[in-house]
Scaffold this motif. Structure first.
Motif, PDB file in Angstrom:
ATOM      1  N   VAL A  18       0.842  -1.201   0.131  1.00  0.00           N
ATOM      2  CA  VAL A  18      -0.158   0.006   0.078  1.00  0.00           C
ATOM      3  C   VAL A  18       1.004   1.178   0.055  1.00  0.00           C
ATOM      4  O   VAL A  18       1.806   1.348   0.848  1.00  0.00           O
ATOM      5  N   SER A  19       0.645   2.290  -0.944  1.00  0.00           N
ATOM      6  CA  SER A  19       1.570   3.333  -1.081  1.00  0.00           C
ATOM      7  C   SER A  19       0.638   4.675  -1.104  1.00  0.00           C
ATOM      8  O   SER A  19      -0.270   4.700  -2.020  1.00  0.00           O
ATOM      9  N   ILE A  20       0.773   5.432  -0.375  1.00  0.00           N
ATOM     10  CA  ILE A  20       0.117   6.782  -0.310  1.00  0.00           C
ATOM     11  C   ILE A  20       1.061   7.659  -0.778  1.00  0.00           C
ATOM     12  O   ILE A  20       2.090   7.972  -0.198  1.00  0.00           O
ATOM     13  N   LYS A  21       0.610   8.374  -2.031  1.00  0.00           N
ATOM     14  CA  LYS A  21       1.519   9.269  -2.531  1.00  0.00           C
ATOM     15  C   LYS A  21       1.072  10.724  -2.821  1.00  0.00           C
ATOM     16  O   LYS A  21       0.026  10.743  -3.019  1.00  0.00           O
ATOM     17  N   GLY A  22       2.197  11.660  -2.529  1.00  0.00           N
ATOM     18  CA  GLY A  22       2.073  13.163  -2.623  1.00  0.00           C
ATOM     19  C   GLY A  22       2.276  13.254  -4.181  1.00  0.00           C
ATOM     20  O   GLY A  22       2.423  14.598  -4.363  1.00  0.00           O
ATOM     21  N   SER A  23       2.038  12.616  -5.053  1.00  0.00           N
ATOM     22  CA  SER A  23       2.624  12.748  -6.678  1.00  0.00           C
ATOM     23  C   SER A  23       1.398  12.343  -7.304  1.00  0.00           C
ATOM     24  O   SER A  23       0.411  11.623  -6.899  1.00  0.00           O
ATOM     25  N   VAL A  24       1.263  12.709  -8.468  1.00  0.00           N
ATOM     26  CA  VAL A  24       0.214  12.380  -9.547  1.00  0.00           C
ATOM     27  C   VAL A  24       0.835  11.796 -10.684  1.00  0.00           C
ATOM     28  O   VAL A  24       2.136  12.434 -11.326  1.00  0.00           O
ATOM     29  N   PRO A  25       0.355  10.878 -11.404  1.00  0.00           N
ATOM     30  CA  PRO A  25       0.812  10.365 -12.497  1.00  0.00           C
ATOM     31  C   PRO A  25       0.428  11.353 -13.908  1.00  0.00           C
ATOM     32  O   PRO A  25      -0.607  12.017 -13.676  1.00  0.00           O
ATOM     33  N   VAL A  26       1.283  11.555 -14.812  1.00  0.00           N
ATOM     34  CA  VAL A  26       1.119  12.539 -15.977  1.00  0.00           C
ATOM     35  C   VAL A  26       1.219  11.720 -16.940  1.00  0.00           C
ATOM     36  O   VAL A  26       2.171  11.081 -17.259  1.00  0.00           O
ATOM     37  N   ASN A  27       0.384  12.062 -17.877  1.00  0.00           N
ATOM     38  CA  ASN A  27       0.744  11.526 -19.607  1.00  0.00           C
ATOM     39  C   ASN A  27       1.404  12.577 -20.211  1.00  0.00           C
ATOM     40  O   ASN A  27       0.798  13.679 -20.396  1.00  0.00           O
ATOM     41  N   VAL A  28       2.521  12.187 -20.868  1.00  0.00           N
ATOM     42  CA  VAL A  28       3.298  13.178 -21.644  1.00  0.00           C
ATOM     43  C   VAL A  28       3.600  12.642 -23.029  1.00  0.00           C
ATOM     44  O   VAL A  28       3.929  11.479 -23.261  1.00  0.00           O
ATOM     45  N   GLU A  29       3.732  13.568 -23.863  1.00  0.00           N
ATOM     46  CA  GLU A  29       3.868  13.144 -25.280  1.00  0.00           C
ATOM     47  C   GLU A  29       5.412  13.757 -25.394  1.00  0.00           C
ATOM     48  O   GLU A  29       5.508  14.966 -25.554  1.00  0.00           O
TER      49      GLU A  29
END
Length: 366
Positions: free
Chosen positions: A64-75
């Motif tokens: 279980v990981s609680i993160k202060g980051s967000v995944p982003v989709n980049v081109e």
């Protein structure tokens, strides 16, 4: 209530449900069980006195990981032979950029060297006028320097260049015994022209530049950016404390650096401190943090601030973080005749000689 990953119930949903249950019956025993997965926070998890008795239980820090980051989709598009460029959505400010869970290196001089000593690389000419003259936008620069006596350091933001080509700096407030910068132990980062080696990146507004290492497959890689300063806030007051809250079996990772937040001087100390962290505990009784992992956090990890009684922090693995692991910091209002710097003295005639603290606004065992 159970908290599952992805498109089902979120941690925020579970907290809201727990509040609803407690409002109907304050004596209800509520356990939030967090299932295996990664949970990206849009804001810190907040535990208030209406949640007294709550237990938040993860399936284990490995799962279980609680993160202060967000995944982003980049081109990504080609910028130079080595550097790629991509657009990031407007308003997404971050100071850490991760690829497949590994933090990349903010463009810096000198370059990162695992065996380079202070900051994994330092040099006396980090901000020389000759160096600064090669930068198109010196105002982006973040400067790190050791104290001249080598205890602690200072961190600055550039705000301009003076008439002889030297950076004009602000901040440097992170030490309670000011001095000039150490002449040798200096490093500068966040400068576009210093993006000159693999692993480095630079953010210019919403344009991200990156020199990927050869072993990264960016078409399949997971890209994350860190957006939160705090991940968990357990906050009440002395009059209305958070009581008997337990947190266990969770990995907390990815919080922002807090170098330029407000720092407070500690009493007669070399240090100043940011009164915050990935986990903030304030105004509580019998809060416990157990069997958790804290890693890749940009600032303080656990901050036990002001009034707290019976805080228990046990069996946690804290590693690879940017500032203090566990801090217990009371309020200066509880101290009689405080002095903050070595040059400050309270005249004897004005000394408060009453035994004991002035109030209860500090952490204590009981």
């Amino acid at each position: 209530s159970g908290c599952e990953n992805k498109d089902s119930i979120t941690i925020e949903d579970a907290i809201a449900k727990a509040i609803e249950i407690k409002k109907n019956d304050a004596t209800s025993v509520v356990v939030i069980e967090i299932q295996a997965g990664e949970y990206a926070l849009k804001s810190p998890i907040q535990i208030t006195p209406e949640l007294n008795g709550l237990k938040i239980q993860g399936r284990g820090a490995n799962d279980v990981s609680i993160k202060g980051s967000v995944p982003v989709n980049v081109e990504w598009k080609k910028y130079t032979d080595n550097i790629l460029v991509a657009s990031i959505e407007d308003g997404l400010e971050f100071d850490q950029f991760l690829v497949d869970g590994k933090a990349q290196i903010m463009a810096r001089y000198p370059n990162y060297d695992e065996n380079g000593g202070h900051w994994q690389g330092h040099t006396s000419d980090a901000i020389s006028a000759e160096r600064v003259a090669t930068w198109k936008n010196p105002k982006s620069a973040i400067v790190h320097a050791m104290h001249s006596g080598e205890w602690g350091g200072f961190h600055y933001k550039a705000v301009g260049v003076d008439s002889i080509g030297n950076l004009t700096l602000k901040y440097g407030h992170q030490n309670n015994r000011p001095s000039k910068m150490h002449p040798k132990y200096r490093m500068v980062e966040n400068v576009f022209e210093e993006l000159d080696s693999a692993g480095e990146w630079f953010l210019d507004g919403n344009t991200l530049y990156f020199w990927p290492s050869k072993n990264i497959n960016l078409e399949k890689a997971k890209v994350e950016v860190v957006t939160q300063k705090h991940l968990l806030e357990i906050v009440g007051t002395e009059e209305k404390p958070v009581v008997n809250v337990k947190v266990e079996g969770i990995k907390f990772e990815h919080s922002q650096r807090t170098l330029f937040e407000e720092y407070e001087p500690l009493l007669r100390s070399d240090w100043t401190i940011y009164r915050g962290g990935a986990v903030v505990i304030e105004g509580t009784k019998n809060v416990s943090i157990n069997n958790c992992e804290f890693t890749n956090l940009g600032g303080n990890v656990i901050m036990v601030s002001n009034y707290n009684r019976g805080t228990t922090i046990t069996n946690n693995h804290i590693h690879d973080c940017g500032a203090t692991a566990i801090s217990f910091v009371g309020n200066p209002s509880a101290v009689r005749s405080p002095s903050f710097q070595y040059s400050e003295f309270v005249p004897l005639a004005e000394m408060d000689t009453v035994r004991g603290p002035k109030n209860n606004n500090y952490p204590s065992k009981a």
